[in-house]
Motif scaffolding. Sequence first.
Motif, PDB file in Angstrom:
ATOM      1  N   PHE A   1      41.836 -29.255 -24.641  1.00  5.76           N
ATOM      2  CA  PHE A   1      42.700 -30.428 -24.504  1.00  5.76           C
ATOM      3  C   PHE A   1      42.054 -31.489 -23.630  1.00  5.76           C
ATOM      4  CE2 PHE A   1      45.458 -26.711 -25.102  1.00  5.76           C
ATOM      5  CZ  PHE A   1      46.104 -27.100 -26.273  1.00  5.76           C
ATOM      6  N   GLN A   2      40.800 -31.789 -23.915  1.00  5.91           N
ATOM      7  CA  GLN A   2      40.038 -32.710 -23.076  1.00  5.91           C
ATOM      8  C   GLN A   2      40.680 -34.096 -22.999  1.00  5.91           C
ATOM      9  OE1 GLN A   2      35.961 -32.679 -24.144  1.00  5.91           O
ATOM     10  NE2 GLN A   2      35.307 -33.242 -22.109  1.00  5.91           N
ATOM     11  N   ASN A   3      41.301 -34.551 -24.065  1.00 10.23           N
ATOM     12  CA  ASN A   3      41.918 -35.876 -24.070  1.00 10.23           C
ATOM     13  C   ASN A   3      43.282 -35.888 -23.393  1.00 10.23           C
ATOM     14  OD1 ASN A   3      39.724 -36.900 -25.437  1.00 10.23           O
ATOM     15  ND2 ASN A   3      40.630 -36.488 -27.444  1.00 10.23           N
ATOM     16  N   TYR A   4      43.813 -34.730 -23.075  1.00  8.23           N
ATOM     17  CA  TYR A   4      45.155 -34.639 -22.505  1.00  8.23           C
ATOM     18  C   TYR A   4      45.172 -33.962 -21.139  1.00  8.23           C
ATOM     19  CZ  TYR A   4      46.175 -35.612 -27.358  1.00  8.23           C
ATOM     20  OH  TYR A   4      46.196 -36.172 -28.605  1.00  8.23           O
ATOM     21  N   LEU A   5      44.069 -34.026 -20.437  1.00  9.06           N
ATOM     22  CA  LEU A   5      43.968 -33.354 -19.143  1.00  9.06           C
ATOM     23  C   LEU A   5      45.010 -33.850 -18.137  1.00  9.06           C
ATOM     24  CD1 LEU A   5      40.106 -33.108 -18.564  1.00  9.06           C
ATOM     25  CD2 LEU A   5      41.680 -31.301 -19.219  1.00  9.06           C
TER      26      LEU A   5
ATOM     27  N   LYS B   1      40.751 -26.899 -20.466  1.00  7.09           N
ATOM     28  CA  LYS B   1      39.977 -28.131 -20.300  1.00  7.09           C
ATOM     29  C   LYS B   1      39.133 -28.433 -21.530  1.00  7.09           C
ATOM     30  CE  LYS B   1      39.699 -27.888 -15.300  1.00  7.09           C
ATOM     31  NZ  LYS B   1      38.854 -27.556 -14.150  1.00  7.09           N
ATOM     32  N   SER B   2      38.605 -27.404 -22.163  1.00  2.23           N
ATOM     33  CA  SER B   2      37.772 -27.657 -23.348  1.00  2.23           C
ATOM     34  C   SER B   2      38.613 -27.960 -24.582  1.00  2.23           C
ATOM     35  CB  SER B   2      36.851 -26.462 -23.616  1.00  2.23           C
ATOM     36  OG  SER B   2      37.604 -25.326 -23.976  1.00  2.23           O
TER      37      SER B   2
END
Length: 141
Positions: free
Chosen positions: A51-55, A48-49
Motif C-alpha cells: 500500500f505504498q500510495n496509501y501509507l 508498506k510494499s
Amino acid sequence: MNELINSYWPLFKKYQKSIANGVTIGFFVGFSVVIYNSLNEFISSNLKSQFQNYLFILPLVGMMITGLIVKFFKIEKTSMADDVVFAYHTDANNIELQKSVPKLFGSISTASFGASAGLEGSSKWLGAVIGYSLHRFKVLF
C-alpha cells in the motif's frame, strides 16, 4: 581456576534455583520478543510494499483495528506499562492473563500499521506476562 570455582561454589549452590529460574525466564522471554519483533517487522514491511500510495492512512487503520480489539475483548486498562509498574510495586497477582493475548495483538496492529507505539514497552510487558505465567503455573523450579 579451581580456586575461583571453589570460592563461588557455595554461592551457586545457595542460589541455584534462582539462577535456573532466571535462565528459564530469560530463554522464554528472549524467544518471545524475537518472534514479536519479527512479526511486527513482517507485517509492517508487507503493508508498506503493498500500500505504498496509501501509507498516510495505515496508522488510522491500525488504530481502528486496535480499537475494535479493545472493545470486543472489553479491555479496560490498555496501558501495558501501567500493568508492569503496578505488578512490580504490589504483591497482588494482578496481571490479567486472559487480557494479555488481545493486548498483544492490539500492540502488534498499532505498531505494524505505523501508529505511535514503541516495541520496547510491549517487549517489557511481554516479559512480565511470561515470567508471571511461568511462576503462576509452577513451571519454575
